[in-house]
Motif scaffolding. Structure first.
Motif, short mmCIF file in Angstrom:
data_model
loop_
_atom_site.label_atom_id
_atom_site.label_comp_id
_atom_site.label_asym_id
_atom_site.label_seq_id
_atom_site.Cartn_x
_atom_site.Cartn_y
_atom_site.Cartn_z
N ALA A 139 4.38 13.81 -1.09
CA ALA A 139 3.88 12.45 -0.86
C ALA A 139 2.37 12.46 -0.68
O ALA A 139 1.66 11.61 -1.22
CB ALA A 139 4.57 11.84 0.36
N GLY A 140 1.86 13.45 0.09
CA GLY A 140 0.43 13.53 0.30
C GLY A 140 -0.33 13.77 -0.99
O GLY A 140 -1.40 13.20 -1.21
N ARG A 141 0.22 14.62 -1.84
CA ARG A 141 -0.45 14.92 -3.11
C ARG A 141 -0.52 13.67 -4.00
O ARG A 141 -1.52 13.42 -4.68
CB ARG A 141 0.30 16.03 -3.82
CG ARG A 141 -0.22 16.34 -5.22
CD ARG A 141 -1.67 16.89 -5.17
NE ARG A 141 -2.20 17.00 -6.52
CZ ARG A 141 -1.98 18.02 -7.32
NH1 ARG A 141 -1.20 19.01 -6.92
NH2 ARG A 141 -2.53 18.05 -8.51
N LEU A 142 0.56 12.89 -3.99
CA LEU A 142 0.59 11.71 -4.85
C LEU A 142 -0.11 10.51 -4.22
O LEU A 142 -0.34 9.50 -4.89
CB LEU A 142 2.05 11.34 -5.16
CG LEU A 142 2.84 12.35 -5.99
CD1 LEU A 142 4.28 11.88 -6.15
CD2 LEU A 142 2.20 12.56 -7.35
N GLY A 143 -0.42 10.60 -2.91
CA GLY A 143 -1.06 9.48 -2.24
C GLY A 143 -0.10 8.35 -1.93
O GLY A 143 -0.49 7.17 -1.94
N ILE A 144 1.17 8.69 -1.67
CA ILE A 144 2.18 7.69 -1.34
C ILE A 144 2.84 8.09 -0.03
O ILE A 144 2.61 9.18 0.50
CB ILE A 144 3.24 7.56 -2.45
CG1 ILE A 144 3.95 8.90 -2.65
CG2 ILE A 144 2.61 7.08 -3.74
CD1 ILE A 144 5.08 8.85 -3.68
N ARG A 145 3.68 7.21 0.51
CA ARG A 145 4.37 7.51 1.75
C ARG A 145 5.68 8.24 1.46
O ARG A 145 6.30 8.01 0.41
CB ARG A 145 4.67 6.23 2.52
CG ARG A 145 3.43 5.46 2.98
CD ARG A 145 3.82 4.18 3.69
NE ARG A 145 4.62 3.33 2.81
CZ ARG A 145 5.57 2.49 3.23
NH1 ARG A 145 5.87 2.42 4.51
NH2 ARG A 145 6.23 1.74 2.37
N PRO A 146 6.15 9.09 2.37
CA PRO A 146 7.46 9.73 2.19
C PRO A 146 8.57 8.70 1.99
O PRO A 146 9.53 8.96 1.24
CB PRO A 146 7.64 10.51 3.49
CG PRO A 146 6.25 10.83 3.94
CD PRO A 146 5.44 9.62 3.55
N ALA A 147 8.44 7.53 2.63
CA ALA A 147 9.46 6.49 2.46
C ALA A 147 9.57 6.05 1.01
O ALA A 147 10.65 5.67 0.54
CB ALA A 147 9.14 5.30 3.36
#
Length: 244
Positions: A139-147
């Motif tokens: 998620a951090g790599r893609l810049g999105i939330r785990p949700a």
């Protein structure tokens, strides 16, 4: 003269079978399945067919390549039972399915054209566990939330395995690829319900590159199906005229 005409028009199962490379048992099976109208019987119990049965067989065999065996059989049964509109409805549904497949192909082509920079990104996602990466890292790599990744999983876009000891989601290389594809498609305005079948096509092909190479064959198969539907429609119309 009427008797001579009737005698000349009588066909045996083998007469129908030979012209289409079928066995006589297949012809009998088609009759029992309602694909052919019921045959008359001789005093000795032998089946006798007519040009009407030959027309039904031609129509069925012409319908199969475009609609599939099951749908072609259902179309012929409907026509033979006097419910032609039910058969036409099945044909309409096949055309809708073909249109949907064409739209999916267009979506895949458009997606792959826009995904080349992502597909060939040489920088890997750092693994956070044995054989894969955990949800927070991806998620951090893609810049999105785990949700967001969890929502994609519920939609069938990604399918991470679970670590047997911790129960944490573990994303392997294919999952990371699918998440990257989904991320760019979402940024391009694709809704999840359209992304899921695209990702399924990528998985089935073994990745975007093999899928891209197969697009020409996919297009050719759709075109062949469309032409087969036209051939089937012509033979069905000829059979309907025979029925009167």
């Amino acid at each position: 003269m009427g008797k001579n005409l009737q005698s000349r028009d009588r066909l045996r199962p083998v007469d129908l079978a030979r012209g289409h490379g079928l066995s006589t048992q297949a012809v009998r099976n088609y009759e029992e399945a309602g694909i052919l109208p019921a045959a008359d019987r001789t005093p000795h119990g032998y089946r006798t067919y007519t040009p009407l049965h030959a027309g039904a067989l031609r129509a069925f065999l012409a319908l199969v390549p475009g609609h599939g065996h099951g749908t072609a059989a259902a179309i012929m049964r409907a026509v033979n039972e006097g419910a032609a509109d039910d058969g036409f409805r099945l044909i309409d549904e096949s055309h809708l399915q073909l249109l949907d497949d064409r739209r999916t192909l267009q979506d895949v082509e458009s997606a792959l054209r826009g995904l080349a920079p992502v597909v060939h990104d040489p920088e890997p996602v750092t693994a956070s566990g044995p054989g894969g990466t955990f949800i927070g890292s991806l998620a951090g790599r893609l810049g999105i939330r785990p949700a967001t990744l969890r929502a994609w999983e519920r939609a069938g876009v990604v399918s991470p395995r679970r670590d047997p000891l911790t129960g944490y989601r573990v994303y392997d290389a294919a999952d990371v690829r699918d998440a990257r594809l989904a991320h760019q498609l979402r940024r391009g305005g694709y809704p999840l319900e359209r992304i899921s079948p695209l990702i399924a096509q990528v998985r089935a092909a073994g990745g975007p590159e093999p899928l891209e190479a197969a697009l020409g064959d996919w297009q050719a198969r759709l075109s062949a199906r469309g032409r087969a539907m036209l051939t089937g429609a012509a033979e069905l119309e000829a059979y309907l005229r025979l029925r009167g």
